[in-house]
Each structure stands twice: as C-alpha cells, then as structure tokens.
Write an enzyme that holds these catalytic residues in place. Structure first.
Site, PDB file in Angstrom:
ATOM      1  N   SER A 124       0.850  -1.192   0.000  1.00 55.39           N
ATOM      2  CA  SER A 124       0.000   0.000   0.000  1.00 55.39           C
ATOM      3  C   SER A 124       0.877   1.230   0.000  1.00 55.39           C
ATOM      4  O   SER A 124       1.993   1.211   0.556  1.00 55.39           O
ATOM      5  CB  SER A 124      -0.904   0.012   1.238  1.00 55.39           C
TER       6      SER A 124
ATOM      7  N   TYR B 207      -1.894  -0.522  10.133  1.00 56.50           N
ATOM      8  CA  TYR B 207      -2.019  -1.025   8.764  1.00 56.50           C
ATOM      9  C   TYR B 207      -0.806  -0.598   7.939  1.00 56.50           C
ATOM     10  O   TYR B 207      -0.208  -1.403   7.219  1.00 56.50           O
ATOM     11  CB  TYR B 207      -3.307  -0.494   8.135  1.00 56.50           C
TER      12      TYR B 207
END
Length: 254
Positions: free
Chosen positions: A149, A163
C-alpha cells in the site's frame, strides 16, 4: 502462462472474492489462467467470481481459508493441488484495515489481527507457494505478487499506522524474498495501491474519509480495482520476466 502440457496453470488469489482481488482473478482468467479464489467468509461472492471464470472456459475453484490460520492455509493449498492445474503464481492480496484511530487508542487485539492477517498470512501463503514453484523444490518457477500500500511510505498518521506498518513489513518481505528466490525461477514483486474505490473503505468505516480526500489527490480521483489488477497481472506475466524485487506504486501520483 501455459503449462508444459499445453493447458492453463493456476494462480491463487487470496482475498479474491471482491475488490482488487476479484479484479485480479478475473483478469488472470482473461489471460488464460486457471484461478483459485480464496475467501475468508463471503462464500457467495467467491462463488460468483468462480462462475464468471468458468464462463470463460477455464478451471476455477473457491477455497475458504483464514490466511492467519496455518492449518487452514495448508488445507487450502492441498485442495488446489488436488483440483486445479499446477500452481504458477500467488497473489498475496488478503488484508484488513480497522476503524480510524491513533496509536493511543489501539488495542493489542486490533494489532494482532492486523499483523496476523496482513503479514503472517502473506508469509505462510508465500512459503507454501515457494514449495511448489521454486526449482530448488522441483517446481517450474513462477511469480509472487504481494499487495502492499502507499500507506507503507506515508505512515497513515491518525488513521491506521498499524495497517501502514504491516504494509511496510510487506515491502521488506518482498525485497528479501525476491533476492532469496532470484536464482530459483521465482520472481517476487509488490504493488502499492493508493486510494482505490473499493468496498473495503465502506466496511471499515473509511468511506467518508476517502471521498473527502479525492479533491486533494494529484489526479483528482480515486483509482479503480481494475487499474491495480492491470499492474498485478503484468508483474505475473512473462513481459515482466526481468522484474523482481520491485515495489510498484499505483497511486495516481500520491
């Protein structure tokens, strides 16, 4: 990619029942691959993806497994070995986020869930894929694409630094594993999406935040699951035959 016998080979897409995973699974099938569509809970969604792939005349199988559970991962690979053509690629796409929070509001249970699924799950799935792909283990080679990501380089403060940190681990994992397997016929790369318009934002409570950020994005729009899938499938393909250890941003300039 065709097998030595002339038929399709199998791509396993974890978290393949929706969003980016479903887009990757369908695009792989359009390129001629059999596909194992992993899912954790939504059997109906996985079955719908499988039916679309079978409609293209290719083998497909929905395989349930929580990737954070080693026993379930082993059972998943055993089912794929039994019911589909030989494995040629893994897309480590399964992952979760949580509601927006600062570190001082995060519980250990939340942190364990994030890292167990996003990191440990990717490690165990890759381990089992390596046993089938690497020439060291008698395999014919192949490719692994890990889903990272843009959060890995942005840190995502005040939203989900847990995350972001899990995806930073995926970046490092990708670089190390790529070098570990480079002489064994297995290429390992990662794709780092930016803000992508998928339902994961709604289910995690980030939908409003995503929409608020769109005007601030360089391209003034969110990306699509199909745009990410194109990058993933290119990295799986022979066209990327000299690409390994790459971290490919699909983030619209963010």
């Amino acid at each position: 990619m065709k097998s030595d016998a002339g038929g399709p080979r199998t791509v396993l897409v974890t978290g393949g029942s929706r969003g980016i995973g479903a887009a990757v699974a369908l695009l792989c099938a359009e390129r001629g691959d059999a596909v194992a569509v992993n899912y954790a809970r939504d059997e109906a969604a996985a079955d719908a993806v499988v039916e679309r792939i079978r409609g293209l005349g290719l083998p497909a199988l929905a395989v349930q497994a929580d990737v954070s559970d080693e026993a379930q991962v082993l059972a998943m690979f055993a089912r794929i070995d039994e019911h589909l053509p030989p494995l040629r690629a893994l897309v480590n796409n399964a992952g979760v986020v949580d509601v927006a929070a600062r570190l001082d509001g995060m519980t250990v249970q939340r942190l364990r869930r994030i890292f167990d699924i996003n990191v440990l799950g990717s490690f165990v799935c890759a381990r089992e894929a390596v046993k089938r792909l690497s020439t060291r283990h008698g395999g014919a080679g192949g490719a692994i694409v890990n889903m990272s990501s843009a959060a890995a380089r942005l840190g995502s403060p005040n939203i989900y630094i847990d995350y972001a940190a899990s995806k930073g681990a995926i970046d490092t994992f990708t670089l190390g594993l790529a070098r570990e397997l480079a002489a064994e016929g297995v290429r390992v790369n990662a794709v780092r999406p930016g803000i992508i318009d998928t339902e994961i934002h709604e289910t995690s409570g980030h939908g409003d935040r995503l929409r608020a950020q769109v005007p601030e994005l360089p391209m003034k729009r969110a990306g699509t699951a199909d745009e990410v899938a194109q990058a993933v499938v290119w990295l799986l393909s022979d066209a990327a035959g000299y690409t390994t250890g790459a971290l490919l941003d699909v983030a619209g300039g963010r």
